[in-house]
Design an enzyme around this catalytic site. Structure first.
Site, short mmCIF file in Angstrom:
data_model
loop_
_atom_site.label_atom_id
_atom_site.label_comp_id
_atom_site.label_asym_id
_atom_site.label_seq_id
_atom_site.Cartn_x
_atom_site.Cartn_y
_atom_site.Cartn_z
N ARG A 261 0.92 -1.17 0.00
CA ARG A 261 -0.01 0.00 -0.16
C ARG A 261 0.79 1.35 -0.10
O ARG A 261 1.80 1.31 0.69
CB ARG A 261 -0.91 -0.10 1.06
CG ARG A 261 -1.97 -1.05 1.33
CD ARG A 261 -2.71 -1.30 2.52
NE ARG A 261 -3.86 -2.22 2.48
CZ ARG A 261 -4.59 -2.70 3.44
NH1 ARG A 261 -4.99 -1.86 4.16
NH2 ARG A 261 -5.44 -3.66 3.26
N ARG A 276 1.91 1.42 10.43
CA ARG A 276 1.37 2.06 9.04
C ARG A 276 2.81 1.88 7.99
O ARG A 276 3.56 2.67 8.13
CB ARG A 276 0.76 3.31 8.93
CG ARG A 276 0.01 3.71 7.72
CD ARG A 276 -0.49 5.12 7.80
NE ARG A 276 -1.32 5.26 8.86
CZ ARG A 276 -2.72 4.89 8.75
NH1 ARG A 276 -2.98 4.75 7.68
NH2 ARG A 276 -3.46 5.48 9.94
N SER A 351 -10.86 -5.94 10.25
CA SER A 351 -12.14 -5.44 9.80
C SER A 351 -12.91 -6.45 8.73
O SER A 351 -12.15 -7.33 8.22
CB SER A 351 -12.03 -4.20 8.84
OG SER A 351 -11.46 -4.26 7.49
#
Length: 425
Positions: A261, A276, A351
């Protein structure tokens, strides 16, 4: 993508969904217009083709001036048919382009708002009171360095910021997490999968990652491949262009893959340590199921995530993500956020999203139910995003001397080790 019939029958519902997401509402009317133009040009094309065929039968029987007139008419019709065909193709392409810009219809129970407007559904466990235990908690990076587990300095030297090495016990901890997560998923009936990290454009677009999320995707232009940000992408495309018999459903897969990402727009946010990062490994659950069973499957995926976090002995909360924080393919998303002691707040660890028929329509994955063939539903749920899970484990299970207690579920995968001991002061 959404069902065009639903758009024609209830455009206000689609407008409301777009508005709730904070996305372009005008695209709904533009799509309705393009769809109408596509349908009318299709009718016009069929009428002209019918007339052309009828004329073609008359020409061989005619002679003289009559034949000349018919041939002239045939030439005019041929040009009109080509023009109608081109208009039909142009309108269809425009409609398809606009259709891909519309997000999934938001579930009516999703809270309205942005990133901070979620609703807490439940809280499990209690954060430790480190003050009562007589010491100040260290953050995951300091602990990782004491344990010889994390090296971000050499990661930055070799690859740049937000890259890292897991070394020694850090590498062993990742392998333990992955094996324990796959073991739980397998016990729950998921088929383990090792998936490709490079996919074709259709797979990325079909899962909804080339819309609002495109800025976070790495694209290899020379070869026209995309690096996946989650194994959800290759798992969703696994049955692309296939029809699955209803009696085979549900199909459940647990994919393990590296994930990439760009984290565009997050500079200055979570830059310390490995919370992150640009590359990480993840175990992802993915389900194909009949649409009418999708909500129940969503609840099951959430329960499996809660079971996993409970087995890791982490305090966490479950939130119902607000409309403005949904991915384009999700109609509803639940996040499990673990408590991070040095940040003093809950942060997302897992999630799960219900995409109902949205991805299946884009990827042409259908189910055969008796004589009927229709789109099925897809759902995804993160079981273990490794770096963030390591962050939560180190910080929540640390001890005053810098060692870290190992939860029982991981001990069989760490040679029975109960404590990770510092190797450097």
């Amino acid at each position: 993508m959404i069902d065009l019939r639903l758009l024609r029958e209830d455009p206000d519902r689609v407008r409301a969904s777009q508005r709730a997401r904070g996305e372009d509402v005008d695209v709904v009317d533009a799509l309705l217009s393009a769809d109408e133009r596509r349908r009318s040009s299709s009718v016009r094309f069929d009428e002209l083709r019918s007339e052309q065929k009828a004329l073609g039968k008359l020409i061989p029987k005619a002679a003289g001036d009559e034949k000349a007139a018919l041939l002239k008419k045939a030439g005019e019709l041929s040009a009109a048919v080509k023009a109608a065909d081109a208009e039909q193709d142009e309108a269809a392409a425009e409609a398809q382009h606009l259709l891909l810009r519309i997000g999934n219809l938001v579930h009516p129970d999703v809270p309205l708002g942005g990133e901070d407007d979620f609703v807490v559904l439940e809280t499990a466990g209690s954060p430790r009171d480190f003050a009562a235990e007589g010491f100040e908690p260290k953050d995951h990076l300091e602990l990782g360095q004491l344990l010889g587990a994390i090296d971000v300095e050499r990661g930055a030297k070799v690859s740049g910021s937000r890259f890292y090495y897991l070394t020694g016990v850090g590498a062993l901890l990742e392998l333990a997490l992955v094996n324990a997560a796959i073991a739980q998923a397998t016990a729950a009936g998921f088929t383990p999968m090792l998936t490709p990290a490079l996919v074709k454009p259709r797979a990325m677009e079909g899962t909804g990652f080339l819309g609002q999320a495109a800025q976070d995707v790495y694209h290899l232009e020379k070869d026209d491949f995309y690096l996946v940000g989650t194994s959800e992408v290759p798992l969703a495309a696994y049955h692309m262009d296939e029809i699955i018999d209803a009696d085979q459903l549900p199909l459940r897969y647990a994919g393990f893959s590296p994930c990439f990402r760009r984290e565009a727009g997050t500079y200055g946010k979570d830059t310390r340590g490995i919370f992150r990062v640009h590359q990480f490994d993840k175990v992802e659950m993915f389900s194909y199921i009949a649409p009418e069973d999708a909500e129940a499957e969503h609840a099951r995926l959430l329960e499996w995530e809660k079971q996993w976090l409970t087995s890791l002995e982490l305090p966490f909360q479950v939130i119902d993500t607000a409309t403005g924080d949904l991915g384009s393919s999700a109609s509803r998303k639940f996040d499990c956020e673990a408590w991070i002691p040095t940040q003093g707040k809950y942060r997302e660890l897992t999630s799960t999203s219900n995409c109902n028929e949205f991805q299946a329509r884009r990827l042409s994955v259908r189910m055969r139910d008796g004589k009927n063939v229709r789109p099925l539903a897809t759902l995804n749920g993160t079981l273990c995003a490794v770096p963030r899970t390591i962050v939560a484990l180190l910080e929540n299970h640390q001890q005053a001397d810098g060692s870290v207690r190992v939860p029982e579920v991981l001990r069989p995968y760490l040679g029975g080790r109960e404590v990770l001991e510092p190797v450097a002061k």
